[in-house]
Design a protein around this motif. Sequence first.
Motif, PDB file in Angstrom:
ATOM      1  N   PHE A   1      58.732  50.287  -5.478  1.00 35.48           N
ATOM      2  CA  PHE A   1      58.180  51.646  -5.415  1.00 35.48           C
ATOM      3  C   PHE A   1      57.377  51.869  -4.144  1.00 35.48           C
ATOM      4  CE2 PHE A   1      54.237  54.094  -6.098  1.00 35.48           C
ATOM      5  CZ  PHE A   1      54.782  55.363  -6.105  1.00 35.48           C
ATOM      6  N   ASP A   2      56.504  50.910  -3.817  1.00 36.36           N
ATOM      7  CA  ASP A   2      55.671  51.047  -2.604  1.00 36.36           C
ATOM      8  C   ASP A   2      56.546  51.283  -1.373  1.00 36.36           C
ATOM      9  OD1 ASP A   2      53.465  50.433  -4.194  1.00 36.36           O
ATOM     10  OD2 ASP A   2      53.388  48.326  -3.565  1.00 36.36           O
ATOM     11  N   LYS A   3      57.642  50.512  -1.286  1.00 37.33           N
ATOM     12  CA  LYS A   3      58.486  50.602  -0.090  1.00 37.33           C
ATOM     13  C   LYS A   3      59.169  51.962   0.016  1.00 37.33           C
ATOM     14  CE  LYS A   3      59.383  45.648   0.121  1.00 37.33           C
ATOM     15  NZ  LYS A   3      60.411  44.602   0.260  1.00 37.33           N
ATOM     16  N   VAL A   4      59.709  52.427  -1.112  1.00 41.78           N
ATOM     17  CA  VAL A   4      60.410  53.721  -1.058  1.00 41.78           C
ATOM     18  C   VAL A   4      59.391  54.837  -0.810  1.00 41.78           C
ATOM     19  CG1 VAL A   4      61.909  55.324  -2.292  1.00 41.78           C
ATOM     20  CG2 VAL A   4      62.253  52.854  -2.556  1.00 41.78           C
ATOM     21  N   TRP A   5      58.246  54.718  -1.437  1.00 36.92           N
ATOM     22  CA  TRP A   5      57.180  55.717  -1.222  1.00 36.92           C
ATOM     23  C   TRP A   5      56.780  55.750   0.262  1.00 36.92           C
ATOM     24  CZ3 TRP A   5      54.519  59.342  -4.052  1.00 36.92           C
ATOM     25  CH2 TRP A   5      53.334  59.834  -3.470  1.00 36.92           C
ATOM     26  N   ASP A   6      56.427  54.580   0.786  1.00 35.37           N
ATOM     27  CA  ASP A   6      55.944  54.517   2.173  1.00 35.37           C
ATOM     28  C   ASP A   6      56.969  55.106   3.144  1.00 35.37           C
ATOM     29  OD1 ASP A   6      53.684  53.284   1.251  1.00 35.37           O
ATOM     30  OD2 ASP A   6      54.226  51.264   1.945  1.00 35.37           O
TER      31      ASP A   6
ATOM     32  N   ALA B   1      51.862  56.770  -7.465  1.00 36.55           N
ATOM     33  CA  ALA B   1      51.693  56.292  -8.834  1.00 36.55           C
ATOM     34  C   ALA B   1      51.268  54.832  -8.801  1.00 36.55           C
ATOM     35  CB  ALA B   1      53.017  56.440  -9.582  1.00 36.55           C
ATOM     36  N   LYS B   2      50.864  54.327  -9.958  1.00 34.58           N
ATOM     37  CA  LYS B   2      50.582  52.904 -10.086  1.00 34.58           C
ATOM     38  C   LYS B   2      51.885  52.173 -10.433  1.00 34.58           C
ATOM     39  CE  LYS B   2      47.240  54.061 -12.906  1.00 34.58           C
ATOM     40  NZ  LYS B   2      46.207  53.997 -13.948  1.00 34.58           N
ATOM     41  N   ASN B   3      51.885  50.868 -10.227  1.00 33.88           N
ATOM     42  CA  ASN B   3      53.075  50.045 -10.471  1.00 33.88           C
ATOM     43  C   ASN B   3      53.006  49.346 -11.824  1.00 33.88           C
ATOM     44  OD1 ASN B   3      54.855  49.883  -7.932  1.00 33.88           O
ATOM     45  ND2 ASN B   3      52.786  49.625  -7.087  1.00 33.88           N
ATOM     46  N   PHE B   4      54.071  49.465 -12.595  1.00 38.36           N
ATOM     47  CA  PHE B   4      54.163  48.860 -13.934  1.00 38.36           C
ATOM     48  C   PHE B   4      55.447  48.026 -13.941  1.00 38.36           C
ATOM     49  CE2 PHE B   4      54.117  50.202 -18.765  1.00 38.36           C
ATOM     50  CZ  PHE B   4      54.177  48.877 -19.143  1.00 38.36           C
ATOM     51  N   LEU B   5      55.293  46.724 -14.099  1.00 42.43           N
ATOM     52  CA  LEU B   5      56.468  45.843 -14.120  1.00 42.43           C
ATOM     53  C   LEU B   5      56.851  45.517 -15.558  1.00 42.43           C
ATOM     54  CD1 LEU B   5      58.490  44.099 -12.466  1.00 42.43           C
ATOM     55  CD2 LEU B   5      56.858  42.215 -12.686  1.00 42.43           C
ATOM     56  N   VAL B   6      58.065  45.868 -15.934  1.00 36.69           N
ATOM     57  CA  VAL B   6      58.593  45.492 -17.249  1.00 36.69           C
ATOM     58  C   VAL B   6      59.697  44.468 -17.005  1.00 36.69           C
ATOM     59  CG1 VAL B   6      59.803  46.265 -19.307  1.00 36.69           C
ATOM     60  CG2 VAL B   6      58.022  47.712 -18.305  1.00 36.69           C
ATOM     61  N   GLU B   7      59.455  43.252 -17.450  1.00 39.40           N
ATOM     62  CA  GLU B   7      60.431  42.181 -17.249  1.00 39.40           C
ATOM     63  C   GLU B   7      61.135  41.874 -18.561  1.00 39.40           C
ATOM     64  OE1 GLU B   7      59.503  38.914 -14.188  1.00 39.40           O
ATOM     65  OE2 GLU B   7      57.596  39.359 -15.181  1.00 39.40           O
ATOM     66  N   VAL B   8      62.453  41.922 -18.522  1.00 36.92           N
ATOM     67  CA  VAL B   8      63.245  41.613 -19.711  1.00 36.92           C
ATOM     68  C   VAL B   8      64.095  40.397 -19.382  1.00 36.92           C
ATOM     69  CG1 VAL B   8      64.768  42.545 -21.477  1.00 36.92           C
ATOM     70  CG2 VAL B   8      63.341  44.111 -20.135  1.00 36.92           C
TER      71      VAL B   8
END
Lengths: 207, 466
Positions: free
Chosen positions: B6-11, B163-170
């Motif tokens: 997300f950070d990369k695409v946002w930046d 936004a903030k980053n939320f990692l969901v790992e499955v």
Amino acid sequence: MQPFTTLTGVAAPLPLANVDTDKIIPARFLKTIKRSGLGVHLFDTLRFDENGAERPEFVLNQEPYRHAEILIAHENFGCGSSREHAPWALLDFGIRCVIAPDFADIFHTNTFKNGILPIKLPREICDQLMDDAKLGGNARITVDLAAQEVVRPNGERIKFEIDPFRKHLLLNGLDDIGQTLQHTPAIDGYEARQRAEKSWMPDISVS
Amino acid sequence: MARTLFDKVWDAHVVERLPDGTCVLYIDRHLVHEVTSPQAFEGLRMAGRKLRRPDAHIAVVDHNVATSDRRLPIAEPESRLQVETLEANVAEFGMPYFPLLDERQGIVHIIGPEQGLSLPGMTIVCGDSHTSTHGAMGALAFGIGTSEVEHVMATQTLLQRPAKNFLVEVNGALPVGCTAKDIVLAIIGKIGTAGGTGYVIEYAGDTIRALDMAGRMTVCNMSIEGGARAGMIAPDHVTFDYVRGKPFAPKGEALDRAIAYWKTLPADAGAVYDKHLAIDATTLAPMVTWGTNPEAVIAITGTVPDPAAEADEGKRAQLARMCEYMALTPGQKIADLPIDVVFIGSCTNGRIEDIRAAAAIAKGRHVAPGVRALVVAGSGLVKAQAESEGLDKILLDAGFEWREPGCSMCLGMNPDKLTPGQRSASTSNRNFEGRQGPGGRTHLVSPAMAAAAAVTGRLVDVRELN
């Protein structure tokens, strides 16, 4: 957009969590090409029965709440669909301010664009305001955006937080497209750089 | 500093950062449909503004359209007006448009990826909350309101805060009978309808990696049901293989350059997330919603929760209301509940893979007496593909309806609706009160589970049919 400065009015208590935008305005009323006129369908299934008659137990069908300008609700208000018809319906009904512990993101953004002030306050404060609202017409609540205060009927002042940029736009009734267009040279520059660096990105043309 | 996807695409899309932290964010793609755009076009017209960049938009009609014979005029006057208004607006403003009778017409979130219009690393918006679907490509894609639609049309940007980053790992092998839909329903069951508010969710882990693009889109599609405006999955070889050959996607040397860039997008080692959730896929079972928001979900082997067991008074009242609306008794087994209608389609589950899954269950079986079962392909091209594989024949022989593409029974805006009291098993994304029609009762499930419900006439564990 109508500026939002101060508002003193009747607050309607709506002690529900997760009020979704389908509840605020069901999809069957989205078939309009206008922004106005949606107030009659606000909370349609809560307000009216299958035959279109008012449900007397619903708060907005009671005096003085038919004239409410403030709505007080529980967590996650405005979740679900991105439909701006939800704030349009609230505004058309006469609601200029919604107070809740938190809001869904898209709805939260949409309210600001329509001169509606969403105020986030802790659940226990919302419950106090809910109790105030239940007192009816003599218990008016005041919202002062410049001071960032909600004033209870007993005179107690409660501070709230708001994004400074959005506050500025609301206080002055500013159209944010006009704000952004001031950045046109920067947008031009960005686009030129992107066309050079990401020339693989396709333009759309449909035949 | 190590950055997330997300950070990369946002930046990469920040045009300008204002002193208070608000960003002017560049928008690469804008998808437009008939419901949330008329007031935006009207706003442009009144202000004497034009589209800043017509070639960045694509318009289509989907929400209002009937899924029956398309050559007939739309019967409902207000729906017709909305469709005609879009057609007049795209002509006036020079916006690219797939007309109703074009084979490329379909649900806006199906056609973006299908046409190669939604690509990794892009910012993609639409006046529709399920825009999160396109995050499966490794794009930042989110729903916006009509004022923001107008803002994008006029400026090709939005004013946003990160936004903030939320990692969901499955992780772990997905059990037989479980699909991407079951994964995302399980996630929403855990985080709740507001668990993702303020966050962009990145889905990671070997279970997510093993999903095809259709499954990844199903997962990202429902991010908003967990409160997250966007869900994203890092692009990988599955993504690149999917993009290759799509009509609008870059080709040849341009694609090579694009892929070289896309390979830089996955999160850096040590990137920091603000919130984490880990899911063990091996523990999942086919899921079904019992209540009136997507968080009210249980395994098909489960029972309806007892509101009395809830400590919080507000939540207790809400659960009791759900039981009342859904006509369910606390403690009741969810399996074997008779259903009236089955809906297979929507931006969540209207892709070819979903129709294949439904047809696999339908083959050699028949829709139970008294049940109406609709299958609605997500686009004209999905429909054509299914027909070329003979899936329409399997479904029609089994007593399913095979309909024209559109949003159909997902949202009760077109003739496909539940009537009061009807109970559905639906592959769509929302089970709110009245969502599929006033008084309708929705149970959200996967395509295979929906097909299983159709042929048995009840909510059933699909594993019993395999």
